[in-house]
Scaffold this motif. Structure first.
Motif, PDB file in Angstrom:
ATOM      1  N   LYS A  56      24.178  -8.521  31.266  1.00 23.07           N
ATOM      2  CA  LYS A  56      25.677  -9.025  31.186  1.00 23.07           C
ATOM      3  C   LYS A  56      25.255 -10.645  30.635  1.00 23.07           C
ATOM      4  CE  LYS A  56      28.643  -6.487  33.135  1.00 23.07           C
ATOM      5  NZ  LYS A  56      30.223  -6.482  32.895  1.00 23.07           N
ATOM      6  N   MET A  59      24.320 -10.730  27.163  1.00 17.50           N
ATOM      7  CA  MET A  59      25.685 -10.319  26.420  1.00 17.50           C
ATOM      8  C   MET A  59      26.386 -11.615  26.066  1.00 17.50           C
ATOM      9  SD  MET A  59      28.903  -8.200  27.558  1.00 17.50           S
ATOM     10  CE  MET A  59      29.478  -9.363  28.784  1.00 17.50           C
ATOM     11  N   MET A  63      27.100 -12.790  22.276  1.00 22.91           N
ATOM     12  CA  MET A  63      28.539 -12.867  21.884  1.00 22.91           C
ATOM     13  C   MET A  63      28.999 -14.316  21.477  1.00 22.91           C
ATOM     14  SD  MET A  63      30.066 -10.027  21.955  1.00 22.91           S
ATOM     15  CE  MET A  63      31.710 -10.128  21.786  1.00 22.91           C
ATOM     16  N   ILE A  96      29.050   5.911  18.486  1.00 21.70           N
ATOM     17  CA  ILE A  96      28.366   6.421  19.827  1.00 21.70           C
ATOM     18  C   ILE A  96      28.010   7.729  20.282  1.00 21.70           C
ATOM     19  CG2 ILE A  96      28.421   3.975  20.806  1.00 21.70           C
ATOM     20  CD1 ILE A  96      30.650   5.385  22.608  1.00 21.70           C
ATOM     21  N   PHE A 111      24.453   6.283  26.486  1.00 20.38           N
ATOM     22  CA  PHE A 111      25.113   6.171  25.221  1.00 20.38           C
ATOM     23  C   PHE A 111      24.065   5.532  24.112  1.00 20.38           C
ATOM     24  CE2 PHE A 111      29.111   4.883  27.516  1.00 20.38           C
ATOM     25  CZ  PHE A 111      29.815   6.182  27.205  1.00 20.38           C
ATOM     26  N   LEU A 148      26.014  -4.372  23.504  1.00 22.04           N
ATOM     27  CA  LEU A 148      27.428  -3.777  24.551  1.00 22.04           C
ATOM     28  C   LEU A 148      27.146  -2.472  24.684  1.00 22.04           C
ATOM     29  CD1 LEU A 148      30.086  -5.936  22.896  1.00 22.04           C
ATOM     30  CD2 LEU A 148      29.160  -6.316  24.836  1.00 22.04           C
ATOM     31  N   ALA A 152      26.986  -0.941  28.294  1.00 20.99           N
ATOM     32  CA  ALA A 152      27.906   0.178  28.720  1.00 20.99           C
ATOM     33  C   ALA A 152      27.270   1.215  29.425  1.00 20.99           C
ATOM     34  CB  ALA A 152      28.821   0.706  27.427  1.00 20.99           C
ATOM     35  N   GLN A 155      26.235   0.499  32.707  1.00 17.61           N
ATOM     36  CA  GLN A 155      27.422   0.489  33.486  1.00 17.61           C
ATOM     37  C   GLN A 155      28.025   1.849  34.018  1.00 17.61           C
ATOM     38  OE1 GLN A 155      30.159  -2.572  32.601  1.00 17.61           O
ATOM     39  NE2 GLN A 155      31.723  -1.263  33.214  1.00 17.61           N
ATOM     40  N   THR A 156      27.983   2.589  33.269  1.00 19.29           N
ATOM     41  CA  THR A 156      28.458   4.237  33.421  1.00 19.29           C
ATOM     42  C   THR A 156      27.358   4.773  34.339  1.00 19.29           C
ATOM     43  OG1 THR A 156      28.930   4.378  31.184  1.00 19.29           O
ATOM     44  CG2 THR A 156      29.071   6.349  32.106  1.00 19.29           C
TER      45      THR A 156
ATOM     46  N   ILE B  71      33.701   3.892  25.206  1.00 22.86           N
ATOM     47  CA  ILE B  71      33.541   2.475  25.651  1.00 22.86           C
ATOM     48  C   ILE B  71      34.743   1.735  25.257  1.00 22.86           C
ATOM     49  CG2 ILE B  71      32.273   0.500  25.882  1.00 22.86           C
ATOM     50  CD1 ILE B  71      29.786   2.248  24.700  1.00 22.86           C
ATOM     51  N   LEU B  73      35.992  -2.124  25.104  1.00 22.79           N
ATOM     52  CA  LEU B  73      35.546  -3.610  25.300  1.00 22.79           C
ATOM     53  C   LEU B  73      36.977  -4.314  25.595  1.00 22.79           C
ATOM     54  CD1 LEU B  73      33.116  -3.498  22.407  1.00 22.79           C
ATOM     55  CD2 LEU B  73      32.535  -3.191  24.774  1.00 22.79           C
ATOM     56  N   THR B  95      33.849   3.908  29.790  1.00 22.67           N
ATOM     57  CA  THR B  95      33.364   2.692  30.494  1.00 22.67           C
ATOM     58  C   THR B  95      34.220   1.594  30.042  1.00 22.67           C
ATOM     59  OG1 THR B  95      31.139   3.836  30.008  1.00 22.67           O
ATOM     60  CG2 THR B  95      31.316   1.478  30.647  1.00 22.67           C
ATOM     61  N   VAL B  96      34.691   0.866  30.724  1.00 23.27           N
ATOM     62  CA  VAL B  96      35.341  -0.432  30.532  1.00 23.27           C
ATOM     63  C   VAL B  96      34.418  -1.573  30.794  1.00 23.27           C
ATOM     64  CG1 VAL B  96      37.122  -2.170  31.019  1.00 23.27           C
ATOM     65  CG2 VAL B  96      37.431   0.262  31.382  1.00 23.27           C
ATOM     66  N   LEU B  97      34.410  -2.300  29.701  1.00 18.38           N
ATOM     67  CA  LEU B  97      33.089  -3.447  29.589  1.00 18.38           C
ATOM     68  C   LEU B  97      34.120  -4.762  29.505  1.00 18.38           C
ATOM     69  CD1 LEU B  97      30.246  -3.205  29.732  1.00 18.38           C
ATOM     70  CD2 LEU B  97      30.090  -3.500  27.279  1.00 18.38           C
ATOM     71  N   GLU B  98      33.867  -5.608  30.140  1.00 21.65           N
ATOM     72  CA  GLU B  98      34.441  -6.957  29.900  1.00 21.65           C
ATOM     73  C   GLU B  98      33.628  -8.116  29.097  1.00 21.65           C
ATOM     74  OE1 GLU B  98      35.907  -8.797  33.577  1.00 21.65           O
ATOM     75  OE2 GLU B  98      36.480  -6.951  34.394  1.00 21.65           O
ATOM     76  N   ILE B  99      34.081  -8.320  28.063  1.00 24.14           N
ATOM     77  CA  ILE B  99      33.272  -9.316  27.150  1.00 24.14           C
ATOM     78  C   ILE B  99      33.748 -10.549  26.866  1.00 24.14           C
ATOM     79  CG2 ILE B  99      32.433  -7.263  25.762  1.00 24.14           C
ATOM     80  CD1 ILE B  99      34.578  -8.102  23.588  1.00 24.14           C
TER      81      ILE B  99
END
Lengths: 260, 123
Positions: A56, A59, A63, A96, A111, A148, A152, A155-156, B71, B73, B95-99
């Protein structure tokens, strides 16, 4: 042991005692196996949470760099290209695919990103000017998206592991706090009942033996009494003959014939 | 639990974000528009005028209806607007990813997953 204790509804027999003992053994084996599984999963889980934390943060940096390169593009192209890009997006180049990883019997998806060849929706973007910046920006964002995607999948895995660990822990606790005590209680109950039955049986046998003894004694006394009476009677009737007669059994010449 | 077949055909990413984030991610090549009959985009640009209902609808569409998205985002400041939806979303797929976005720096305290991490470790 109180009768109200939590136990299974079984008849207190030796057979069900055997069944319960086997069940207790099975529960203990299952408990230790599940405990180990839960520990393995938790270890993995902790590792994943640590990596999520790192990813995180990474990231955030990635970004930031990516937005900077987009700003460069905007500057170079000399206008906002957002609209143009949104309109020309047709087919995903960056896709993916999910693959699986097995952690102690739990399938964790991961992924994996890949680029499809040959379709480029943005061939015309930045054609006039800023093509180089656009190209660089695309590369930067592609790297960002890769990060990302990695995040992900972590996170999954996190979500799935979280769920699985909860289920496994619930099972471990159920076995530890419900099934094992209950089976132990049942075994105790069956044992105490069996002991009780044994004691009763012993007491009953003792009673029977006593009664037999008394009966025997009474019968003996009766017989004694009767034989004494008989002797007395005989003495009254034929004492003179008897007195000399039976001293020598072999000498008694005249026995009556025994007829059955 | 996700079934075997559930994630085999999930091959796209979806974006809900402000214009810059969406533009950048589209440049990376994640944009996809389904063939003509329905023409569904897998990205949504949110600006000041977009209302929350539209964001919620998009979130719903990407997470529940569409079966080809792996995914989602979403910009953190947009996730904040539909925070209750994001926080109650617990499925593994998609999957939900906060960016983070350009104007809104990333705040780990708000992230639904990181908050769960913190809660699990008792902080």
């Amino acid at each position: 042991m109180s009768g109200a204790a939590d136990r299974e509804a079984v008849f207190p027999t030796r057979q069900s005692l055997g069944i319960m003992k086997a069940k207790l053994k099975g529960a203990e084996t299952g408990h230790s196996l599940l405990k180990r599984k839960s520990e393995a999963l938790t270890k993995r889980f902790r590792e994943i949470t640590r990596r999520i934390d790192e990813a995180k943060r990474k990231m955030g940096r990635v970004m930031q760099i990516a937005s900077l390169s987009l700003a460069e593009v905007t500057y170079a192209v000399g206008g906002n290209i957002g609209y143009q890009i949104q309109e020309s997006a047709k087919s995903a180049r960056f896709r993916i695919r999910a693959k699986q990883e097995n952690v102690s019997g739990v399938l964790l998806p991961a992924f994996e990103s890949y680029l499809t060849e040959g379709n480029n929706d943005f061939a015309m973007t930045g054609l006039g000017k800023g093509g180089q910046q656009v190209q660089r920006c695309r590369e930067t964002y592609a790297r960002a998206v890769e990060a990302l995607v990695e995040l992900a999948s972590l996170q999954t895995a996190f979500v799935i592991l979280d769920e699985v660990i909860k289920v496994v822990n619930r099972r471990v606790n159920a076995i530890e706090h419900v099934i094992i005590p209950r089976t132990e209680n049942t075994i105790k109950y069956i044992n105490s009942e069996l002991d009780e039955i044994d004691r009763e049986e012993f007491y009953r046998l003792k009673k029977v033996a006593n009664k037999k003894k008394l009966d025997n004694a009474a019968a003996e006394a009766d017989r004694q009494h009767r034989s004494e009476e008989l002797a007395a009677m005989e003495e009254e009737n034929g004492a003179p003959e008897r007195a000399s007669g039976p001293t020598d059994l072999l000498a008694a010449e005249e026995d009556e014939d025994v007829i059955f | 639990m996700a079934s075997q077949t559930d994630f085999r055909d999930r091959q796209f990413l979806a974006v809900i974000g402000d214009e810059d984030s969406v533009t950048g991610l589209l440049l990376a090549g994640i944009g996809h528009v389904t063939p003509p009959p329905d023409n569904q985009k897998n990205f949504l640009v949110v600006d000041n005028k977009t209302d929350t209902a539209a964001i919620e609808a998009a979130f719903e569409r990407y997470t529940t209806e569409r079966k080809d998205i792996g995914i989602v985002l979403i910009n953190q400041h947009i996730a904040d607007k539909i925070r209750h939806r994001v926080d109650t979303y617990t499925q593994a797929f998609p999957t939900v990813l906060e960016i983070p976005s350009k104007d809104h720096p990333y705040d780990p305290e708000k992230d639904s997953v990181l908050r769960r991490v913190r809660r699990l470790f008792g902080e």
